[in-house]
Scaffold this motif. Structure first.
Motif, PDB file in Angstrom:
ATOM      1  N   ASP A   1       0.832  -1.195   0.000  1.00  0.00           N
ATOM      2  CA  ASP A   1       0.000   0.000   0.000  1.00  0.00           C
ATOM      3  C   ASP A   1       0.873   1.254   0.000  1.00  0.00           C
ATOM      4  OD1 ASP A   1      -2.157   1.616  -0.016  1.00  0.00           O
ATOM      5  OD2 ASP A   1      -2.904   1.096   1.975  1.00  0.00           O
ATOM      6  N   ASN A   2       1.797   1.308  -0.909  1.00  0.00           N
ATOM      7  CA  ASN A   2       2.727   2.441  -0.958  1.00  0.00           C
ATOM      8  C   ASN A   2       2.734   3.131  -2.319  1.00  0.00           C
ATOM      9  OD1 ASN A   2       3.793   0.283  -2.251  1.00  0.00           O
ATOM     10  ND2 ASN A   2       5.753   0.260  -1.191  1.00  0.00           N
ATOM     11  N   GLY A   3       1.685   2.965  -3.079  1.00  0.00           N
ATOM     12  CA  GLY A   3       1.643   3.566  -4.413  1.00  0.00           C
ATOM     13  C   GLY A   3       0.557   4.623  -4.534  1.00  0.00           C
ATOM     14  N   THR A   4       0.464   5.187  -5.717  1.00  0.00           N
ATOM     15  CA  THR A   4      -0.555   6.195  -6.009  1.00  0.00           C
ATOM     16  C   THR A   4      -1.022   6.022  -7.452  1.00  0.00           C
ATOM     17  OG1 THR A   4      -1.051   8.570  -6.024  1.00  0.00           O
ATOM     18  CG2 THR A   4       1.130   7.928  -6.765  1.00  0.00           C
TER      19      THR A   4
ATOM     20  N   LYS B   1      -3.072   8.084 -10.791  1.00  0.00           N
ATOM     21  CA  LYS B   1      -3.422   9.397 -11.330  1.00  0.00           C
ATOM     22  C   LYS B   1      -4.355   9.247 -12.532  1.00  0.00           C
ATOM     23  CE  LYS B   1      -0.292  11.237  -8.562  1.00  0.00           C
ATOM     24  NZ  LYS B   1      -0.674  12.026  -7.361  1.00  0.00           N
TER      25      LYS B   1
ATOM     26  N   ARG C   1       4.004  12.550 -12.904  1.00  0.00           N
ATOM     27  CA  ARG C   1       3.215  12.201 -11.721  1.00  0.00           C
ATOM     28  C   ARG C   1       2.296  13.362 -11.341  1.00  0.00           C
ATOM     29  NH1 ARG C   1       6.173   8.240  -7.482  1.00  0.00           N
ATOM     30  NH2 ARG C   1       7.325   6.932  -8.968  1.00  0.00           N
TER      31      ARG C   1
ATOM     32  N   ASN D   1      -1.949  14.703 -11.436  1.00  0.00           N
ATOM     33  CA  ASN D   1      -3.335  14.300 -11.622  1.00  0.00           C
ATOM     34  C   ASN D   1      -4.065  15.365 -12.425  1.00  0.00           C
ATOM     35  OD1 ASN D   1      -5.466  12.309 -10.910  1.00  0.00           O
ATOM     36  ND2 ASN D   1      -6.428  14.112 -10.027  1.00  0.00           N
TER      37      ASN D   1
ATOM     38  N   ALA E   1      -0.446   4.395 -12.753  1.00  0.00           N
ATOM     39  CA  ALA E   1      -0.087   4.003 -11.389  1.00  0.00           C
ATOM     40  C   ALA E   1       1.416   4.120 -11.163  1.00  0.00           C
ATOM     41  CB  ALA E   1      -0.535   2.567 -11.124  1.00  0.00           C
TER      42      ALA E   1
ATOM     43  N   TRP F   1      -9.651   2.041  -6.931  1.00  0.00           N
ATOM     44  CA  TRP F   1      -8.441   1.277  -7.285  1.00  0.00           C
ATOM     45  C   TRP F   1      -8.174   0.264  -6.167  1.00  0.00           C
ATOM     46  CZ3 TRP F   1      -5.531   1.721 -11.698  1.00  0.00           C
ATOM     47  CH2 TRP F   1      -4.213   1.223 -11.696  1.00  0.00           C
TER      48      TRP F   1
ATOM     49  N   GLU G   1      -4.095  -3.625   0.323  1.00  0.00           N
ATOM     50  CA  GLU G   1      -4.470  -2.219   0.503  1.00  0.00           C
ATOM     51  C   GLU G   1      -4.842  -1.969   1.964  1.00  0.00           C
ATOM     52  OE1 GLU G   1      -9.219  -2.426  -0.697  1.00  0.00           O
ATOM     53  OE2 GLU G   1      -7.735  -2.017  -2.262  1.00  0.00           O
TER      54      GLU G   1
ATOM     55  N   LYS H   1      -7.870   3.072  -3.045  1.00  0.00           N
ATOM     56  CA  LYS H   1      -7.431   4.390  -3.516  1.00  0.00           C
ATOM     57  C   LYS H   1      -8.464   4.891  -4.510  1.00  0.00           C
ATOM     58  CE  LYS H   1      -2.514   3.559  -2.768  1.00  0.00           C
ATOM     59  NZ  LYS H   1      -2.406   4.486  -1.641  1.00  0.00           N
TER      60      LYS H   1
ATOM     61  N   LYS I   1     -10.000   8.478  -7.042  1.00  0.00           N
ATOM     62  CA  LYS I   1      -9.848   9.791  -7.660  1.00  0.00           C
ATOM     63  C   LYS I   1     -11.190  10.213  -8.240  1.00  0.00           C
ATOM     64  CE  LYS I   1      -5.414  10.966  -7.374  1.00  0.00           C
ATOM     65  NZ  LYS I   1      -5.076   9.972  -6.314  1.00  0.00           N
TER      66      LYS I   1
END
Length: 223
Positions: free
Chosen positions: A31-34, A36, A47, A49, A60, A116, A121, A126, A128
């Motif tokens: 659980d260390n990602g993001t 957009k 990186r 959004n 990702a 996501w 997780e 996650k 948006k």
């Protein structure tokens, strides 16, 4: 002194542990990602959004290597009449660097929310929130193309090719053209000679002379 030294060491250890705890939680595996939202023309290495798009894709970053992700998009208020209606979904396996992108996607103009989901997780998926708006996107150059005026295709007037003056044409005056006579006047009247004597009178005199000559020849032969 020893008591103060031990107290100082314990305080330092406690402070280090307190500061390290959030960092360890933030970088915990799984659980260390993001993720957009990117416009279709945006490079996938950026990186950032973009919450207002037309054609778009999901990008990702920073997840675990070969992370498997399930995602779906729901219509969101004020677009959605019923909350929770899924309008698009898919799955993706990220690369060895925890990066990956979907194919280009499109939705009717409106308001949407991405969810996501992946193994490991922490709590909720996650997500948006974004808008799609393709109505204002026109072709490069914009504007309308003008068409030639109808008058531009009209052929030249037939009067442009006509003679400059109808009076210059003999046929236009209604009378025959005069041709020069052998004497240099305006001839065309064969009943007159240069002296003005009628041709019929001369012809009669000639006939009389011929007849008189013939009479004399016959009389001479009889004598």
């Amino acid at each position: 002194m020893r008591t103060l030294s031990r107290a100082g060491v314990l305080s330092a250890v406690a402070a280090a542990a307190f500061l390290a705890a959030p960092l360890a939680h933030a970088t915990a595996p799984g659980d260390n990602g993001t993720v957009k939202i990117h416009d279709a023309t945006t490079g996938e290495e950026l990186r950032k959004n973009e919450p207002h798009v037309c054609t778009f894709y999901l990008d990702a970053f920073g997840f675990d290597a070969a992370q498997e992700v399930d995602w779906h998009i729901e219509a969101w208020a004020p677009t959605a009449d019923v909350k929770g209606e899924t309008v698009k979904s898919g799955e993706i396996t990220l690369d060895a660097d925890g990066h990956g992108r979907t194919d280009d996607l499109s939705l009717p103009d409106g308001h949407y929310k991405l969810f996501w989901n992946f193994d490991g997780e922490n709590g909720a998926a996650k997500h948006k929130v974004f808008w799609t708006d393709c109505e204002d996107e026109g072709e490069p150059g914009g504007g309308t193309t003008s068409t030639p005026s109808a008058s531009a295709s009209v052929s030249p007037s037939t009067s442009a090719s006509a003679p400059a003056s109808d009076a210059a044409s003999p046929a236009a005056s209604g009378s025959p053209a005069a041709s020069p006579s052998p004497q240099g006047g305006t001839g065309g009247d064969l009943a007159e000679t240069g002296s003005g004597a009628p041709v019929g009178l001369l012809s009669g005199l000639a006939a009389a002379l011929v007849a008189a000559g013939g009479y004399l020849v016959v009389r001479r032969r009889k004598a």
